[in-house]
Design a protein around this motif. Structure first.
Motif, PDB file in Angstrom:
ATOM      1  N   ALA B   6       0.857  -1.189   0.000  1.00  0.00           N
ATOM      2  CA  ALA B   6       0.000   0.000   0.000  1.00  0.00           C
ATOM      3  C   ALA B   6       0.889   1.233   0.000  1.00  0.00           C
ATOM      4  O   ALA B   6       1.803   1.349   0.815  1.00  0.00           O
ATOM      5  CB  ALA B   6      -0.885  -0.010   1.235  1.00  0.00           C
ATOM      6  N   VAL B   7       0.623   2.145  -0.932  1.00  0.00           N
ATOM      7  CA  VAL B   7       1.420   3.379  -0.968  1.00  0.00           C
ATOM      8  C   VAL B   7       0.501   4.590  -0.897  1.00  0.00           C
ATOM      9  O   VAL B   7      -0.589   4.595  -1.460  1.00  0.00           O
ATOM     10  CB  VAL B   7       2.312   3.452  -2.232  1.00  0.00           C
ATOM     11  CG1 VAL B   7       3.243   2.253  -2.295  1.00  0.00           C
ATOM     12  CG2 VAL B   7       1.504   3.539  -3.505  1.00  0.00           C
ATOM     13  N   LYS B   8       0.966   5.594  -0.182  1.00  0.00           N
ATOM     14  CA  LYS B   8       0.159   6.805  -0.053  1.00  0.00           C
ATOM     15  C   LYS B   8       0.920   8.008  -0.592  1.00  0.00           C
ATOM     16  O   LYS B   8       2.132   8.141  -0.369  1.00  0.00           O
ATOM     17  CB  LYS B   8      -0.206   7.042   1.426  1.00  0.00           C
ATOM     18  CG  LYS B   8      -1.187   8.204   1.601  1.00  0.00           C
ATOM     19  CD  LYS B   8      -1.637   8.415   3.030  1.00  0.00           C
ATOM     20  CE  LYS B   8      -2.682   9.537   3.085  1.00  0.00           C
ATOM     21  NZ  LYS B   8      -2.956   9.981   4.459  1.00  0.00           N
ATOM     22  N   ASN B  36       4.942   8.438   0.454  1.00  0.00           N
ATOM     23  CA  ASN B  36       5.257   8.415   1.882  1.00  0.00           C
ATOM     24  C   ASN B  36       6.547   7.596   2.104  1.00  0.00           C
ATOM     25  O   ASN B  36       6.665   6.489   1.580  1.00  0.00           O
ATOM     26  CB  ASN B  36       4.066   7.748   2.604  1.00  0.00           C
ATOM     27  CG  ASN B  36       4.217   7.754   4.096  1.00  0.00           C
ATOM     28  OD1 ASN B  36       4.653   8.726   4.690  1.00  0.00           O
ATOM     29  ND2 ASN B  36       3.861   6.631   4.713  1.00  0.00           N
ATOM     30  N   CYS B  39       6.279   4.021   2.855  1.00  0.00           N
ATOM     31  CA  CYS B  39       5.755   3.221   1.750  1.00  0.00           C
ATOM     32  C   CYS B  39       6.871   2.879   0.764  1.00  0.00           C
ATOM     33  O   CYS B  39       6.873   1.806   0.164  1.00  0.00           O
ATOM     34  CB  CYS B  39       4.636   3.958   1.030  1.00  0.00           C
ATOM     35  SG  CYS B  39       3.245   4.381   2.098  1.00  0.00           S
ATOM     36  N   VAL B  63      -5.126   4.481  -2.448  1.00  0.00           N
ATOM     37  CA  VAL B  63      -6.487   4.999  -2.371  1.00  0.00           C
ATOM     38  C   VAL B  63      -6.348   6.508  -2.322  1.00  0.00           C
ATOM     39  O   VAL B  63      -5.710   7.036  -1.408  1.00  0.00           O
ATOM     40  CB  VAL B  63      -7.198   4.515  -1.084  1.00  0.00           C
ATOM     41  CG1 VAL B  63      -8.662   4.969  -1.078  1.00  0.00           C
ATOM     42  CG2 VAL B  63      -7.089   3.005  -0.937  1.00  0.00           C
ATOM     43  N   SER B  94      -7.115   6.591   7.623  1.00  0.00           N
ATOM     44  CA  SER B  94      -6.651   5.213   7.715  1.00  0.00           C
ATOM     45  C   SER B  94      -7.766   4.170   7.623  1.00  0.00           C
ATOM     46  O   SER B  94      -7.614   3.164   6.931  1.00  0.00           O
ATOM     47  CB  SER B  94      -5.885   5.023   9.015  1.00  0.00           C
ATOM     48  OG  SER B  94      -4.999   6.095   9.206  1.00  0.00           O
ATOM     49  N   ALA B  97      -9.040   3.831   4.062  1.00  0.00           N
ATOM     50  CA  ALA B  97      -8.024   3.169   3.233  1.00  0.00           C
ATOM     51  C   ALA B  97      -7.986   1.686   3.572  1.00  0.00           C
ATOM     52  O   ALA B  97      -7.943   0.826   2.682  1.00  0.00           O
ATOM     53  CB  ALA B  97      -6.661   3.813   3.455  1.00  0.00           C
ATOM     54  N   LEU B 115       2.661  -2.459   4.441  1.00  0.00           N
ATOM     55  CA  LEU B 115       2.283  -1.042   4.471  1.00  0.00           C
ATOM     56  C   LEU B 115       3.370  -0.278   5.218  1.00  0.00           C
ATOM     57  O   LEU B 115       4.187  -0.878   5.926  1.00  0.00           O
ATOM     58  CB  LEU B 115       0.963  -0.831   5.222  1.00  0.00           C
ATOM     59  CG  LEU B 115      -0.281  -1.583   4.754  1.00  0.00           C
ATOM     60  CD1 LEU B 115      -0.365  -2.943   5.419  1.00  0.00           C
ATOM     61  CD2 LEU B 115      -1.534  -0.787   5.080  1.00  0.00           C
ATOM     62  N   GLY B 116       3.335   1.046   5.097  1.00  0.00           N
ATOM     63  CA  GLY B 116       4.199   1.856   5.943  1.00  0.00           C
ATOM     64  C   GLY B 116       3.660   1.856   7.359  1.00  0.00           C
ATOM     65  O   GLY B 116       2.489   1.562   7.577  1.00  0.00           O
ATOM     66  N   GLN B 118       3.414   4.514   9.176  1.00  0.00           N
ATOM     67  CA  GLN B 118       2.691   5.755   9.429  1.00  0.00           C
ATOM     68  C   GLN B 118       2.791   6.652   8.215  1.00  0.00           C
ATOM     69  O   GLN B 118       3.816   6.668   7.536  1.00  0.00           O
ATOM     70  CB  GLN B 118       3.277   6.359  10.708  1.00  0.00           C
ATOM     71  CG  GLN B 118       3.625   7.785  10.779  1.00  0.00           C
ATOM     72  CD  GLN B 118       4.304   8.080  12.146  1.00  0.00           C
ATOM     73  OE1 GLN B 118       4.772   7.194  12.868  1.00  0.00           O
ATOM     74  NE2 GLN B 118       4.398   9.336  12.491  1.00  0.00           N
ATOM     75  N   ALA B 119       1.721   7.351   7.931  1.00  0.00           N
ATOM     76  CA  ALA B 119       1.752   8.337   6.854  1.00  0.00           C
ATOM     77  C   ALA B 119       2.222   9.642   7.484  1.00  0.00           C
ATOM     78  O   ALA B 119       1.731  10.031   8.543  1.00  0.00           O
ATOM     79  CB  ALA B 119       0.364   8.499   6.251  1.00  0.00           C
ATOM     80  N   ASN B 124      -0.957   9.157  11.459  1.00  0.00           N
ATOM     81  CA  ASN B 124      -1.944   8.318  12.127  1.00  0.00           C
ATOM     82  C   ASN B 124      -1.377   7.019  12.716  1.00  0.00           C
ATOM     83  O   ASN B 124      -1.696   6.651  13.827  1.00  0.00           O
ATOM     84  CB  ASN B 124      -3.077   7.954  11.163  1.00  0.00           C
ATOM     85  CG  ASN B 124      -4.218   8.942  11.255  1.00  0.00           C
ATOM     86  OD1 ASN B 124      -4.227   9.806  12.123  1.00  0.00           O
ATOM     87  ND2 ASN B 124      -5.172   8.807  10.367  1.00  0.00           N
ATOM     88  N   ASN B 125      -0.613   6.295  11.907  1.00  0.00           N
ATOM     89  CA  ASN B 125      -0.083   5.002  12.365  1.00  0.00           C
ATOM     90  C   ASN B 125      -1.223   4.042  12.720  1.00  0.00           C
ATOM     91  O   ASN B 125      -1.341   3.592  13.858  1.00  0.00           O
ATOM     92  CB  ASN B 125       0.842   5.221  13.574  1.00  0.00           C
ATOM     93  CG  ASN B 125       1.733   4.017  13.835  1.00  0.00           C
ATOM     94  OD1 ASN B 125       1.344   2.882  13.558  1.00  0.00           O
ATOM     95  ND2 ASN B 125       2.915   4.263  14.366  1.00  0.00           N
ATOM     96  N   GLN B 126      -2.074   3.759  11.765  1.00  0.00           N
ATOM     97  CA  GLN B 126      -3.258   2.927  12.037  1.00  0.00           C
ATOM     98  C   GLN B 126      -3.575   1.911  10.944  1.00  0.00           C
ATOM     99  O   GLN B 126      -4.100   0.836  11.237  1.00  0.00           O
ATOM    100  CB  GLN B 126      -4.513   3.823  12.151  1.00  0.00           C
ATOM    101  CG  GLN B 126      -4.456   4.908  13.187  1.00  0.00           C
ATOM    102  CD  GLN B 126      -5.622   5.875  13.070  1.00  0.00           C
ATOM    103  OE1 GLN B 126      -6.470   5.751  12.184  1.00  0.00           O
ATOM    104  NE2 GLN B 126      -5.673   6.846  13.970  1.00  0.00           N
ATOM    105  N   ALA B 127      -3.336   2.262   9.688  1.00  0.00           N
ATOM    106  CA  ALA B 127      -3.962   1.526   8.578  1.00  0.00           C
ATOM    107  C   ALA B 127      -3.591   0.039   8.559  1.00  0.00           C
ATOM    108  O   ALA B 127      -4.449  -0.814   8.314  1.00  0.00           O
ATOM    109  CB  ALA B 127      -3.617   2.175   7.238  1.00  0.00           C
TER     110      ALA B 127
END
Ligand SMILES: Cc1cc2nc3c(=O)[nH]c(=O)nc-3n(C[C@H](O)[C@H](O)[C@H](O)COP(=O)(O)OP(=O)(O)OC[C@H]3O[C@@H](n4cnc5c(N)ncnc54)[C@H](O)[C@@H]3O)c2cc1C
Ligand SMILES: Nc1ncnc2c1ncn2[C@@H]1O[C@H](COP(=O)(O)O)[C@@H](O)[C@H]1O
Lengths: 308, 253
Positions: B6-8, B36, B39, B63, B94, B97, B115-116, B118-119, B124-127
């Protein structure tokens, strides 16, 4: 509306972070329960029961929760969450690991790293490495929140909450704990220390961090580091201060051989007094330092140690 | 084994942000955007798994708005085989996404999702953790080392995690969700020929409606302000002066 606070603990002792999270819960207002989950955590529960403002401590003492793996921890909290309007944990690596999983299990958003409570559904939190502060409002019935401990002064002791056992046992066949390599140190914990002395890439190597140890000894300080010092292998990752490391706000922060990248500042710029020692007078760290000393650290540190 | 990354698209990490005059948000007009950093590390790890023969295919997903296809092209240039763009102009956080990603995990059946951690815009550090919950898969966040062994039903991944006290190693049954920390690897730069080739790699566009998910954030952004500025202090001329100021002026010694 009641609030559930997830207790943070290590080696059978309640971590200081929990008293800050309880303070955030008090700011929200309502009955406060603390959840202690782990194996052999009776002493942790007792300590949590003594925190000011805590109404009840709920203890899940079971091998399933040893090492606080995310899968069983989240399952447990999600099981309890329907009794509460808010679930709070410290924005530690443990809280950050578990709480978003709880939020998604309950199909609600999480609000990360709040630094202030405006009302029970509205909070302030830093975004963009602390270069902006957002005020956000949750539209979910259940608010799942991590708390930046530096944003709230710890509650005191003197409480005498009741302790009750929870017998829910989450089963977990998906993840297994293999090992932990924890840094041993007699120094205060970075997040809780009144004084922090940090070194950056300018320290040159790991051996030179001894120069900081001497000063830290005299000041009863914790020793921190920039990401560059961690990446270069000078020191372990648990010492990293910054946007993606630990957030500290001591009375005194001494940055040595650290340039002051925004990602580092994000972790320490709320310190009360900041000292920077750097040989480059243009280094951005001087823009946030109360006292800047333009000097070669290899000259300044031994002298400082001697004069303290 | 297929690996999903996943990349943001976020503001470039070097850019100093400005808050809009009306305090509605951060001003992103004419600001340099990038993938990010966490990512980039996720893509690098996936590509290395392919180079080692562990992964057979790397699929990059984002996303976000149309412009986020730039970051998918970057992922393709770095070695991803194909990309999926879930297009949305809403403010996606998050949970939204993670919901879209969860549907793609169901469709694509990857062995590993990276995934990373955190964005760097919302911090957030959640996704990753949310995706793990929504898919019912195990998670290892803040990875500094990832070792995959076996495949199919008995596949496992050992992950070393950066935690507050030091390092922790977990073993997860595959499929699993991993989020990256900075030390996991050092991402490569895309070479020009690879950037050219990336333009021809497949990029699917879907909408949240196609996936049957709602991605808009349920957290209202009421106000954004600059942080309290620290007053710049003074320069001291010597260690003696420093010690004196700390003792007698700041009174912290
Ligand atoms: C996504 C992301 C997240 C990040 N998160 C963090 C984070 O959480 N924390 C963090 O710290 N960084 C973080 N970084 C890295 C950050 O951008 C900087 O690269 C890093 O903080 C620089 O560390 P430094 O100041 O030690 O090194 P440098 O920038 O190289 O600075 C070294 C300084 O030492 C000085 N110096 C050298 N020799 C001497 C001497 N003999 N005497 C005195 N001074 C000397 C130099 O003048 C220079 O100012 C992150 C980066 C990214 C991309
Ligand atoms: N809109 C998005 N599209 C794709 N991936 C995302 C998106 N938002 C978050 N992620 C992934 O989740 C990681 C953590 O983001 P967050 O939890 O939002 O801080 C990012 O590094 C990405 O890998």
């Amino acid at each position: 509306m009641s609030i559930l606070v997830l207790a943070e603990h290590q080696d059978g002792a309640l971590a200081g972070a929990t008293a800050h999270v309880v303070a955030a819960a008090k700011a929200i207002g309502g009955d406060i329960d603390v959840l202690v989950a782990g194996e052999g955590v009776a002493a942790v529960a007792e300590a949590a029961a003594g925190l000011d403002g805590v109404g009840k401590v709920r203890v899940a003492d079971n091998a399933a929760y040893a090492h606080q793996l995310a899968e069983p921890m989240a399952a447990l909290i999600a099981e309890l969450a329907d009794d509460y309007g808010h679930v709070l944990a410290a924005a530690s690596t443990s809280g950050k690991n578990v709480l978003p999983r709880v939020a998604a299990l309950k199909d609600v958003a999480q609000i990360s790293e709040i630094i202030a409570v405006e009302s029970p559904d509205t909070f302030k939190r830093p975004i963009y490495a602390g270069n902006a502060i957002a005020t956000v409002q949750s539209e979910d019935a259940l608010k799942v929140i991590t708390v930046r401990t530096t944003g709230f002064d710890a509650v005191g002791e003197g409480g005498s909450a009741g302790v009750e056992a929870i017998d829910f046992v989450a089963d977990n066949s998906q993840s297994t704990f293999i090992k932990e390599e924890l840094a041993e140190s007699d120094r205060p914990e970075l997040g809780a220390a009144k004084v922090v002395v940090s070194g950056g890439r300018g320290m040159g190597n790991g051996e030179n961090f001894k120069l900081l140890d001497g000063i830290a000894d005299k000041l009863g300080a914790a020793v921190g580091a920039s990401r560059a010092a961690v990446d270069a292998g000078f020191v372990p990752n648990d010492m990293q201060v910054g946007q993606t490391g630990k957030i500290v706000a001591p009375e005194l922060y001494i940055a040595v051989g650290i340039s002051g990248a925004i990602q580092h500042l994000a972790g320490m710029k709320d310190s009360k007094v900041i000292v920077a020692i750097n040989k480059d007078e243009e280094a951005p760290i001087f823009q946030v330092a109360d006292y800047g000393l333009v000097a070669d650290l290899f000259d300044a540190l031994p002298e400082l140690e001697q004069k303290l | 084994m297929k690996v999903l990354v996943a990349v943001k698209r976020v503001i470039d990490y070097n850019v100093k942000i400005r808050v809009k005059a009306d305090n509605s948000d951060v001003d992103l007009t004419n600001v340099k955007m990038a993938m990010n950093p966490f990512c980039e590390i996720a893509v690098e790890e996936a590509v290395r798994l392919k180079e080692k023969g562990v992964a057979t295919e790397v699929v990059a997903v984002t996303v976000g708005p149309k412009a986020a296809q730039e970051q998918l092209r970057t992922a393709l240039a770095l070695g991803a085989d194909r990309a999926i763009h879930v297009e949305s102009d809403e403010r996606v956080e998050s949970l939204g996404a993670a919901k879209a990603l969860a549907k793609l995990v169901e469709d694509e059946q990857p062995g590993l999702v990276i995934l990373g951690k955190q964005a760097i815009d919302t911090d957030n550090n959640q996704a990753g953790q949310m995706l793990a919950a929504l898919t019912g898969l195990p998670q290892a966040t803040f990875a500094s080392e990832v070792n995959v062994s076996g495949d199919g039903g008995d596949g496992k991944v050992q992950v070393t995690r950066e935690i507050d006290g030091g390092l922790q190693t977990l073993e997860l049954a595959l499929p699993a969700i991993v989020t990256t920390d900075l030390r996991l690897n050092e991402p490569r730069y895309a070479k020009l020929p690879d950037i050219m080739k990336a333009k021809k790699k497949p990029l699917d566009v879907k909408t949240p409606a196609d996936l049957g998910v709602e991605v808009a954030s349920r957290v209202k952004l009421l106000r954004v302000e600059p942080p309290a500025e620290r007053q710049g202090g003074i320069k001291v001329g010597s260690v003696d002066e420093l010690v004196d100021k700390l003792k007698n002026e700041a009174k912290v010694l």
